[in-house]
Motif scaffolding. Structure first.
Motif, PDB file in Angstrom:
ATOM      1  N   ALA B 296      -0.432 -29.384  21.590  1.00  0.00           N
ATOM      2  CA  ALA B 296       0.466 -29.615  20.500  1.00  0.00           C
ATOM      3  C   ALA B 296       1.960 -30.171  21.030  1.00  0.00           C
ATOM      4  CB  ALA B 296       0.809 -28.276  19.696  1.00  0.00           C
ATOM      5  N   ALA B 297       2.126 -29.705  22.169  1.00  0.00           N
ATOM      6  CA  ALA B 297       3.527 -30.182  22.749  1.00  0.00           C
ATOM      7  C   ALA B 297       3.372 -31.663  23.076  1.00  0.00           C
ATOM      8  CB  ALA B 297       3.712 -29.296  23.608  1.00  0.00           C
ATOM      9  N   LYS B 298       2.357 -32.080  23.682  1.00  0.00           N
ATOM     10  CA  LYS B 298       1.819 -33.537  23.951  1.00  0.00           C
ATOM     11  C   LYS B 298       1.692 -34.153  22.961  1.00  0.00           C
ATOM     12  CE  LYS B 298       0.706 -32.627  29.042  1.00  0.00           C
ATOM     13  NZ  LYS B 298      -0.503 -32.623  29.963  1.00  0.00           N
ATOM     14  N   SER B 299       1.218 -33.852  21.887  1.00  0.00           N
ATOM     15  CA  SER B 299       1.032 -34.563  20.605  1.00  0.00           C
ATOM     16  C   SER B 299       2.386 -35.177  20.164  1.00  0.00           C
ATOM     17  CB  SER B 299       0.257 -33.634  19.684  1.00  0.00           C
ATOM     18  OG  SER B 299      -0.107 -34.789  18.341  1.00  0.00           O
ATOM     19  N   VAL B 300       3.291 -34.315  20.132  1.00  0.00           N
ATOM     20  CA  VAL B 300       4.602 -34.242  19.483  1.00  0.00           C
ATOM     21  C   VAL B 300       5.491 -35.445  20.725  1.00  0.00           C
ATOM     22  CG1 VAL B 300       6.940 -33.578  19.127  1.00  0.00           C
ATOM     23  CG2 VAL B 300       4.854 -32.300  18.545  1.00  0.00           C
ATOM     24  N   ALA B 301       5.326 -35.039  22.130  1.00  0.00           N
ATOM     25  CA  ALA B 301       5.962 -35.963  23.140  1.00  0.00           C
ATOM     26  C   ALA B 301       5.320 -37.334  22.959  1.00  0.00           C
ATOM     27  CB  ALA B 301       5.782 -35.211  24.527  1.00  0.00           C
ATOM     28  N   ASN B 302       3.898 -37.490  22.731  1.00  0.00           N
ATOM     29  CA  ASN B 302       3.557 -38.854  22.719  1.00  0.00           C
ATOM     30  C   ASN B 302       3.508 -39.587  21.513  1.00  0.00           C
ATOM     31  OD1 ASN B 302       2.407 -38.934  25.355  1.00  0.00           O
ATOM     32  ND2 ASN B 302       0.857 -37.750  25.130  1.00  0.00           N
ATOM     33  N   SER B 303       4.061 -39.041  20.714  1.00  0.00           N
ATOM     34  CA  SER B 303       3.729 -39.781  19.043  1.00  0.00           C
ATOM     35  C   SER B 303       5.188 -40.858  19.244  1.00  0.00           C
ATOM     36  CB  SER B 303       4.408 -38.773  17.964  1.00  0.00           C
ATOM     37  OG  SER B 303       4.855 -39.457  17.010  1.00  0.00           O
ATOM     38  N   ALA B 396       6.783 -29.615  27.070  1.00  0.00           N
ATOM     39  CA  ALA B 396       6.491 -31.059  27.420  1.00  0.00           C
ATOM     40  C   ALA B 396       7.749 -31.730  27.577  1.00  0.00           C
ATOM     41  CB  ALA B 396       5.423 -31.717  26.285  1.00  0.00           C
ATOM     42  N   LEU B 397       7.691 -32.734  28.436  1.00  0.00           N
ATOM     43  CA  LEU B 397       8.888 -33.590  28.722  1.00  0.00           C
ATOM     44  C   LEU B 397       8.553 -35.009  28.350  1.00  0.00           C
ATOM     45  CD1 LEU B 397      10.676 -32.369  32.145  1.00  0.00           C
ATOM     46  CD2 LEU B 397      11.686 -32.421  29.645  1.00  0.00           C
ATOM     47  N   THR B 398       9.496 -35.700  27.736  1.00  0.00           N
ATOM     48  CA  THR B 398       9.330 -37.075  27.375  1.00  0.00           C
ATOM     49  C   THR B 398      10.718 -37.838  27.328  1.00  0.00           C
ATOM     50  OG1 THR B 398       8.096 -38.683  26.122  1.00  0.00           O
ATOM     51  CG2 THR B 398       8.781 -37.234  24.777  1.00  0.00           C
ATOM     52  N   CYS B 399      10.563 -38.945  27.017  1.00  0.00           N
ATOM     53  CA  CYS B 399      12.005 -39.801  26.758  1.00  0.00           C
ATOM     54  C   CYS B 399      11.869 -40.514  25.234  1.00  0.00           C
ATOM     55  CB  CYS B 399      12.195 -40.514  27.791  1.00  0.00           C
ATOM     56  SG  CYS B 399      10.905 -41.998  28.134  1.00  0.00           S
ATOM     57  N   ASP B 400      12.866 -40.968  24.899  1.00  0.00           N
ATOM     58  CA  ASP B 400      12.781 -41.889  23.768  1.00  0.00           C
ATOM     59  C   ASP B 400      12.112 -43.142  23.876  1.00  0.00           C
ATOM     60  OD1 ASP B 400      15.099 -42.598  25.340  1.00  0.00           O
ATOM     61  OD2 ASP B 400      16.161 -43.006  23.377  1.00  0.00           O
ATOM     62  N   LEU B 401      11.833 -43.806  22.662  1.00  0.00           N
ATOM     63  CA  LEU B 401      11.125 -45.018  22.756  1.00  0.00           C
ATOM     64  C   LEU B 401      12.030 -46.168  22.271  1.00  0.00           C
ATOM     65  CD1 LEU B 401       8.474 -47.021  23.368  1.00  0.00           C
ATOM     66  CD2 LEU B 401       7.515 -46.119  21.009  1.00  0.00           C
ATOM     67  N   SER B 402      12.276 -46.930  23.132  1.00  0.00           N
ATOM     68  CA  SER B 402      13.603 -47.894  22.757  1.00  0.00           C
ATOM     69  C   SER B 402      13.036 -49.414  22.682  1.00  0.00           C
ATOM     70  CB  SER B 402      14.617 -47.825  23.919  1.00  0.00           C
ATOM     71  OG  SER B 402      14.123 -48.319  25.096  1.00  0.00           O
TER      72      SER B 402
END
Lengths: 414, 414
Positions: B296-303, B396-402
């Motif tokens: 679930a966390a990766k689904s959010v982090a990859n969206s 899960a850790l991610t960054c924003d998409l710019s």
């Protein structure tokens, strides 16, 4: 705007739309599509676990995904999702008011809703809108309906197919909205197809499920999946054909025509994807099974690195190999062949696609980067991957990923 | 540039780097990290089915992911992936030449390679580079090594942790490159951690696998996965501690320190993600199992829709709910609570995070969009999702998409 007619061309349907003020732009935002009498209906709805009230309503009135209905009401600009009991009540009200106009029961009206989520519908406007749209129901307003269901879409999208089934002319017309596979804030894909074929609801559902598998379920704009996606097909039965039975030549012909309409609508959704500048067809062949081909094709179609490379017309086969390799499908570098195809800009329309082999036997091929890049600079790019392991095949459709996608999605609600 | 020292701070290691002309920019591009004698080694490599020659080499010399080695050679600017038999031979040559400098066997040298793929390495340059880097091996050149492994990374990234194990001081130092989770054309994540702890290879591997699960395997920049990802840890055993045995307090302390180094390196990879302007921590709690929390966390982090919303500091909870709902983890809208957290820009550093509840009981909450948006405008944004179904949790850790991500990736090879 003038449109080629579509959903009222099959016999037995009328349509109407109005602007009732849900969209701040003042554009059309409420539509009704109705059978002149009861019609066979089949639907396919989202597999997302979070669903909008209209999806719950449709599942309530058509628990097996098919049955008899009188029509469908659709609003755009505010999607009735995550709105609690109010949302469910509002959906029932929309169905009930539309049913009254059609002299039917609420349970005979499908409902769909698209736009920003989490806000209760402005029901005073919606109620007026249903009355106004109902007053415009006719054969001539299908173009208005195609417009009224849009959100961030740039273009109204429709399709029409005519076929002969046992010497009777059968028509199928369709409209769709989508923009992003799910556009901002669950903007939703909604597709409605009408036909005058005579076919029972269960058989219609079977044909719809088959058609959706290779079309709407094969497209992706951003890998996200709406809480409100719905594809509905309505069949009036007025074409005069003998009722279509499964397993017959008539069924195969009808199913092919339905798949053609769905395919055309699905393509137009991707071509109108948020920020899209080109269409990408990812063809995977030689997989161990069709299911593995689908997984591999979607992995490539959803890869941001592949999608940005296509945007830059960059024949970067490494990213394609990477996306295949990370998928759950069996991939062996030494058996893999990748070709990039398209039409060089100088060629006339409908010329045959040209292909450049970029990867084979575990390594990049010697190829002209200039030639490959020119094939990627057109409206449609083909990425042909032969896994060399079996007979499984699947084609996924997507679009490139552009700066414009970010611009559209970084500040949708504000 | 000056760096805080790191990988040569643990006793028993030297490092050196040089610019041998693989990178057209003329920046440093070849590095050697070596034990003064044999060291315990453990590695975790990519799960992509397409792998670079160095990954195949590492798996060949350490078939169980651990063993004794003397050192590691790394080049950047040209990744040795999909280069056929030439690539394998070149990798062996790199190992052999490095081994000669270290008075060891080729089989005792790990190899890693990062950069554009599909092109054979310029071996004349690489050979000179190995000799030159070997000549600089010392305690003082770890900063050069951290630089030499970079590709599109904006910053050199390192971490250092010191701990006491049974009254002995044990040090762990690490460097990493990554930029995109896989940066353009498989730019690859490479992490090297050195420690002077005394620990057997198999025990080191166990600790590494545990550490990677919650750190390197919890980060995502673009959901794509490199063909060359490798995390290696080298242990010299010179700290003077009693050999660390599994199941002991000493093991737990070492494992925690290793996880801390990995965590810091992983965070720095995401913070330096392509086009990233802010870090996003997706905390999923209350899942039925830890595995479901991770999905679930990766689904959010990859969206892409969530990542663009974060870029726009837009508290668009609908996209978060959508991304949870489309995942394979069980999600029930009525049980779900979503909070958005961060630090308002006015607050001093290290202040406690503030949270705004945006979704509960199947509906959006009443909240100040201005307040929520201000919490999303800082360097780190937290998205806290309680599924309300059990005890499973994962972050899960991610960054924003710019727009910058698109710019970097649309034309990398050209």
């Amino acid at each position: 705007m003038s449109f080629v007619r579509h959903i009222t061309l099959p016999k037995g349907f009328v349509a109407g739309a109005t602007a009732c003020g849900i969209k701040p732009s003042g554009k059309k935002d409420l539509a009704i599509i109705a059978g002149r009498a009861e019609v066979s209906a089949a639907v396919v709805t989202t597999s997302n676990q979070i669903t909008g009230a209209p999806i719950q309503w449709i599942r309530h009135i058509l628990p097996r995904g098919c049955g008899k209905v009188r029509g469908m009401v659709i609003n755009a600009g505010n999607s009735n999702v995550c709105t609690g009991k109010t949302g469910l009540k509002d959906t029932e009200t929309m169905a009930g008011l539309t049913a009254k106009i059609l002299d039917a029961e609420a349970q005979e009206v499908l409902v769909a809703s698209t736009g920003i989520i989490g806000h209760p519908l402005p029901m005073a406007k919606v109620k007026k809108g249903i009355a106004a749209a109902g007053a415009t129901l006719s054969l001539r307003n299908d173009g208005d309906v195609a417009e009224a269901i849009l959100t961030t879409d740039l273009r109204a999208k429709s399709a029409f197919v005519q076929t002969r089934i046992a010497s009777r002319e059968v028509r199928l017309g369709g409209i769709v909205k989508g923009s992003g596979m799910i556009a901002p804030s669950m903007a939703t894909m909604i597709a409605v197809i009408t036909t005058d074929a005579k076919i029972a609801p269960t058989v219609l559902r079977k044909a719809l499920r088959q058609a959706v598998a290779g079309t709407f379920n094969a497209i992706t704009v951003d890998s996200d999946q709406s809480t409100s996606d719905v594809v509905a097909v309505l069949a009036s039965g007025l074409a005069g054909n003998k009722t279509i039975q499964p397993g017959t030549a008539a069924y195969r012909k009808f199913a092919a025509a339905l798949a053609e309409v769905c395919g055309e609508l699905a393509r137009s959704v991707v071509a109108d994807g948020e920020g899209a500048t080109r269409l990408v067809e990812v063809i995977v062949r030689g997989a161990r099974t069709d299911a593995e081909a689908e997984v591999a094709a979607k992995s490539v179609a959803n890869s941001p690195l592949v999608k940005t490379a296509v945007h830059g017309a960059d024949p970067n086969w490494g990213r394609i190999a990477m996306a295949l390799g990370k998928s759950a499908a069996k991939v062996v570098a030494e058996k893999l062949t990748i070709r990039i195809g398209g039409q060089p800009p100088s060629r006339r329309q409908n010329a045959e696609d040209e292909f450049v082999k970029v990867f084979a036997r575990g390594m990049g091929c010697k190829f002209s980067a200039k030639k490959a890049s020119s094939l990627m600079a057109g409206d449609t790019v083909k990425i042909d991957c032969n896994l060399g392991l079996g007979q499984g095949k699947f084609t996924a459709l997507t679009c490139d990923l552009s700066r414009e996608y970010i611009a559209i999605n970084a500040d949708y609600t504000t």
